[in-house]
Write an enzyme that holds these catalytic residues in place. Sequence first.
Site, PDB file in Angstrom:
ATOM      1  N   THR A 132     -24.461  -8.970  25.850  1.00  0.00           N
ATOM      2  CA  THR A 132     -24.469  -8.311  24.838  1.00  0.00           C
ATOM      3  C   THR A 132     -25.239  -6.472  25.081  1.00  0.00           C
ATOM      4  O   THR A 132     -24.606  -6.050  24.669  1.00  0.00           O
ATOM      5  CB  THR A 132     -25.286  -8.542  23.743  1.00  0.00           C
ATOM      6  N   SER A 155     -21.968 -14.019  28.226  1.00  0.00           N
ATOM      7  CA  SER A 155     -21.884 -15.174  28.903  1.00  0.00           C
ATOM      8  C   SER A 155     -21.999 -16.154  28.534  1.00  0.00           C
ATOM      9  O   SER A 155     -22.005 -17.591  28.916  1.00  0.00           O
ATOM     10  CB  SER A 155     -23.475 -15.092  29.431  1.00  0.00           C
ATOM     11  N   THR A 213     -27.375 -13.053  26.790  1.00  0.00           N
ATOM     12  CA  THR A 213     -28.620 -14.373  26.440  1.00  0.00           C
ATOM     13  C   THR A 213     -28.439 -15.606  26.193  1.00  0.00           C
ATOM     14  O   THR A 213     -29.604 -16.250  26.369  1.00  0.00           O
ATOM     15  CB  THR A 213     -29.649 -13.471  25.465  1.00  0.00           C
ATOM     16  N   ASP A 214     -26.618 -16.044  25.441  1.00  0.00           N
ATOM     17  CA  ASP A 214     -26.441 -16.875  25.750  1.00  0.00           C
ATOM     18  C   ASP A 214     -26.806 -17.970  26.805  1.00  0.00           C
ATOM     19  O   ASP A 214     -27.209 -19.081  26.524  1.00  0.00           O
ATOM     20  CB  ASP A 214     -24.919 -16.680  25.209  1.00  0.00           C
TER      21      ASP A 214
END
Length: 322
Positions: free
Chosen positions: A12, A52, A85-86
Amino acid sequence: MAHIQLLGTGGTIASRSHGTGGAVATDTSSALIPKHHGNVTVHARDVLTIGSYRLDLADLHRIAEAVGQALADPGTDGVVVTHGTDTLEETAFLLDLVHASPKPVVLTGAQRTADSPDADGPRNVTEAVLAAADMRLRGTGALISFDGTVRSARGARKVHTTAGSAFGGGTEVAHMAGGGLVVTAAPRRYPVLPMPPAEFDTVRVEVITAYPGATPELMDHAVQLGSRAVVLAGTGVGNAGPGFAEAVKRATGSGCIVLLSTRAPWGPVVPTYGNGGGIDLTAAGAVPSGDLNPFQARILAAVLLSAGTAPERFSEAFETYL
């Protein structure tokens, strides 16, 4: 003057909106260099530019090798990795497992895209650079810096889909206050594992979740597909419904490792119950994952198996990191 290498992998923090097609990672790492980074020089380079959620183990391996190369540079004092962040918690844990250098490695990202009017990426990168350059954080392994808090990679999890403070868990190592970094703790370090071999890229470790009415035959299917290990994300302290103990016995009997974790966000696996619960699952051959969540347990299993750990030695090797 400290010198920091910033390695971009996408996510992101590097994404911009593309109308109805959604946000896509497009920005290079050079666009992420903080405008104001004090008495620190920052050199950026791209490793990947991808969301990610699309990463596989080969990508994580590539990131780990790039970090290792950056750390080996005698002119580098620390490394910052920008990441989606995933799945940041998985990459961070892999980097921590193989991190032999005293130099800090700090991962960060963003919850809002680069073209958002309230983008949080720039501040997160600035804080991550400060952490990576801080001599007090030498020897602390791989860390996650996000929304003013620096925490250990081990035990960290993404805990909110949209909130600015995206991560919880782990050990709080430091936090920002008054424009500076306040160091609060040093995480326990475990024996360093070697960089995974090429086999890591394709080793198959599946995660199966327990829930009311869950199908134990999925474990049989995972074994048939060639899984070297299966992580069972059990309920509570490590339980599963009817048929799972028998499925675990079949899997382990065929040479497939079964790890017993929990779908609960916090707390260790503590085999307690019979009638298909954790006592029966471990009796059937499942190895409790202690305080490791299913996804970090999967990473550790993949590293150990790709390094050639034999099934009869796996439990002992795994428990070294609990």
